[in-house]
Design an enzyme around this catalytic site. Structure first.
Site, PDB file in Angstrom:
ATOM      1  N   THR A 136      42.698  29.913  37.169  1.00  9.09           N
ATOM      2  CA  THR A 136      42.045  30.977  37.934  1.00  9.09           C
ATOM      3  C   THR A 136      42.667  31.102  39.314  1.00  9.09           C
ATOM      4  O   THR A 136      43.205  30.129  39.849  1.00  9.09           O
ATOM      5  CB  THR A 136      40.532  30.709  38.084  1.00  9.09           C
ATOM      6  OG1 THR A 136      39.914  31.848  38.684  1.00  9.09           O
ATOM      7  CG2 THR A 136      40.247  29.489  38.948  1.00  9.09           C
TER       8      THR A 136
ATOM      9  N   ASP B  32      36.905  34.305  31.706  1.00 15.47           N
ATOM     10  CA  ASP B  32      36.897  35.740  31.985  1.00 15.47           C
ATOM     11  C   ASP B  32      35.436  36.160  32.033  1.00 15.47           C
ATOM     12  O   ASP B  32      34.656  35.825  31.138  1.00 15.47           O
ATOM     13  CB  ASP B  32      37.670  36.537  30.940  1.00 15.47           C
ATOM     14  CG  ASP B  32      38.009  37.924  31.483  1.00 15.47           C
ATOM     15  OD1 ASP B  32      38.728  38.004  32.502  1.00 15.47           O
ATOM     16  OD2 ASP B  32      37.539  38.930  30.909  1.00 15.47           O
TER      17      ASP B  32
ATOM     18  N   PHE C 164      29.578  34.174  45.326  1.00 16.20           N
ATOM     19  CA  PHE C 164      30.774  34.998  45.518  1.00 16.20           C
ATOM     20  C   PHE C 164      30.595  36.279  44.707  1.00 16.20           C
ATOM     21  O   PHE C 164      29.594  36.455  44.012  1.00 16.20           O
ATOM     22  CB  PHE C 164      32.037  34.233  45.081  1.00 16.20           C
ATOM     23  CG  PHE C 164      32.115  33.981  43.593  1.00 16.20           C
ATOM     24  CD1 PHE C 164      31.457  32.905  43.023  1.00 16.20           C
ATOM     25  CD2 PHE C 164      32.847  34.831  42.755  1.00 16.20           C
ATOM     26  CE1 PHE C 164      31.519  32.672  41.649  1.00 16.20           C
ATOM     27  CE2 PHE C 164      32.921  34.594  41.381  1.00 16.20           C
ATOM     28  CZ  PHE C 164      32.252  33.519  40.832  1.00 16.20           C
TER      29      PHE C 164
HETATM   30  P1  ITT Z   1      40.788  34.990  37.548  1.00 17.09           P
HETATM   31  O1  ITT Z   1      41.119  36.023  36.495  1.00 17.09           O
HETATM   32  O2  ITT Z   1      41.993  34.519  38.303  1.00 17.09           O
HETATM   33  O3  ITT Z   1      39.949  33.873  37.015  1.00 17.09           O
HETATM   34  P2  ITT Z   1      39.182  37.121  38.680  1.00 17.09           P
HETATM   35  O4  ITT Z   1      38.305  37.216  39.892  1.00 17.09           O
HETATM   36  O5  ITT Z   1      40.233  38.205  38.516  1.00 17.09           O
HETATM   37  O6  ITT Z   1      39.858  35.676  38.684  1.00 17.09           O
HETATM   38  P3  ITT Z   1      37.910  38.032  36.241  1.00 17.09           P
HETATM   39  O7  ITT Z   1      39.088  38.838  35.813  1.00 17.09           O
HETATM   40  O8  ITT Z   1      37.209  37.192  35.215  1.00 17.09           O
HETATM   41  O9  ITT Z   1      38.266  37.021  37.410  1.00 17.09           O
HETATM   42  O10 ITT Z   1      36.880  39.021  36.926  1.00 17.09           O
HETATM   43  C1  ITT Z   1      35.560  38.623  37.150  1.00 17.09           C
HETATM   44  C2  ITT Z   1      34.878  39.605  38.102  1.00 17.09           C
HETATM   45  O11 ITT Z   1      33.467  39.426  37.993  1.00 17.09           O
HETATM   46  C3  ITT Z   1      35.246  39.309  39.552  1.00 17.09           C
HETATM   47  O12 ITT Z   1      35.141  40.511  40.311  1.00 17.09           O
HETATM   48  C4  ITT Z   1      34.173  38.334  39.979  1.00 17.09           C
HETATM   49  O13 ITT Z   1      33.927  38.358  41.364  1.00 17.09           O
HETATM   50  C5  ITT Z   1      32.967  38.817  39.159  1.00 17.09           C
HETATM   51  N1  ITT Z   1      32.165  37.646  38.787  1.00 17.09           N
HETATM   52  C6  ITT Z   1      32.373  36.785  37.753  1.00 17.09           C
HETATM   53  N2  ITT Z   1      31.496  35.776  37.772  1.00 17.09           N
HETATM   54  C7  ITT Z   1      30.711  35.996  38.844  1.00 17.09           C
HETATM   55  C8  ITT Z   1      29.647  35.285  39.418  1.00 17.09           C
HETATM   56  O14 ITT Z   1      29.234  34.131  38.927  1.00 17.09           O
HETATM   57  N3  ITT Z   1      29.082  35.791  40.511  1.00 17.09           N
HETATM   58  C9  ITT Z   1      29.510  36.953  41.050  1.00 17.09           C
HETATM   59  N4  ITT Z   1      30.531  37.669  40.601  1.00 17.09           N
HETATM   60  C10 ITT Z   1      31.144  37.195  39.495  1.00 17.09           C
END
Ligand code: ITT
Length: 206
Positions: A14, A75, A159
């Site tokens: 990540t 994801d 976050f």
């Molecule tokens: P990686 O792919 O590098 O892991 P990313 O932020 O691009 O990081 P994703 O493609 O999985 O990750 O997108 C997830 C989105 O959903 C991202 O905007 C996160 O901030 C949000 N998100 C996921 N889990 C969350 C949580 O527990 N609380 C708040 N927002 C979350």
């Protein structure tokens, strides 16, 4: 029996510092060193999947093949009923490639504003977690956490979309919860709980 250090390393593929912080707490009992993409060199993986599971596998396999390390990837995203499940798998890209967390949740509040009065602010976070070992078929587990989108942000923790997500199980926003509370009920916590046996077995033998 003591293990050689190399066998006790887990790569979490990540770039999201919030996810990494939570994952480190969730696997603390495994006593492994958790690395992230900030610590290694691996080609960027395009998230071309249409589902959380497909994208989690793409991320885990890409980093696992590049490094040979046992690799987890997550994801995740937010499905809002009034938006027919959007932003969903596109939660990270929802407000454009350079947007920050605040811009993303403000866009979401703006999109829901004209729909006020309709009782469809219900939403859920979803997470697919994939675990990959070199040459092996990835294992995937999923978790979800139900709630609703608030009208104004609340809380300083967490976050991403946490300040606008009111969690039904906790009866407060995810950003008002402390890390342990959120991990106990969250989509990520649940997916990882289902993965716990696989990880424990692997690291016990490693
Ligand atoms: P990686 O792919 O590098 O892991 P990313 O932020 O691009 O990081 P994703 O493609 O999985 O990750 O997108 C997830 C989105 O959903 C991202 O905007 C996160 O901030 C949000 N998100 C996921 N889990 C969350 C949580 O527990 N609380 C708040 N927002 C979350």
């Amino acid at each position: 029996m003591t293990h050689p250090p190399a066998a006790k390393r887990l790569l979490f593929a990540t770039q999201n510092a919030g996810k990494l912080r939570e994952l480190r707490e969730l696997v603390a009992a495994l006593d492994v060193e958790v690395l992230s993409l900030a610590d290694i060199t691996a080609p960027e993986v395009e998230e071309t999947g249409e589902t959380f599971a497909e994208n989690a596998i793409l991320k885990a396999q890409g980093a696992c093949e590049a490094t040979g390390l046992p690799t987890l990837a997550d994801d995740s995203g937010l499905e809002v009923d009034a938006l027919d499940g959007r932003p969903g798998v596109r939660s990270a890209r929802y407000a454009g490639p350079d947007a920050n967390d605040r811009q993303r949740y403000e866009k979401l509040l703006g999109e829901l504003e004209p729909l006020q009065g309709q009782n469809k602010r219900t939403a859920r976070f979803r997470c697919a977690m994939a675990f990959c070992l070199p040459g092996a078929k990835p294992v995937v587990h999923q978790g979800a956490c139900e709630g609703e989108i608030m009208h104004t942000p609340r809380g300083e923790g967490g976050f991403g979309y946490d300040p606008v997500f009111f969690c039904h199980a906790l009866q407060k926003s995810f950003a008002e919860a402390d890390a342990a509370e959120k991990n106990r009920v969250s989509h990520r916590g649940k997916a990882l709980e289902l993965m716990a046996d696989v990880l424990r077995d692997y690291f016990r033998q490693a």
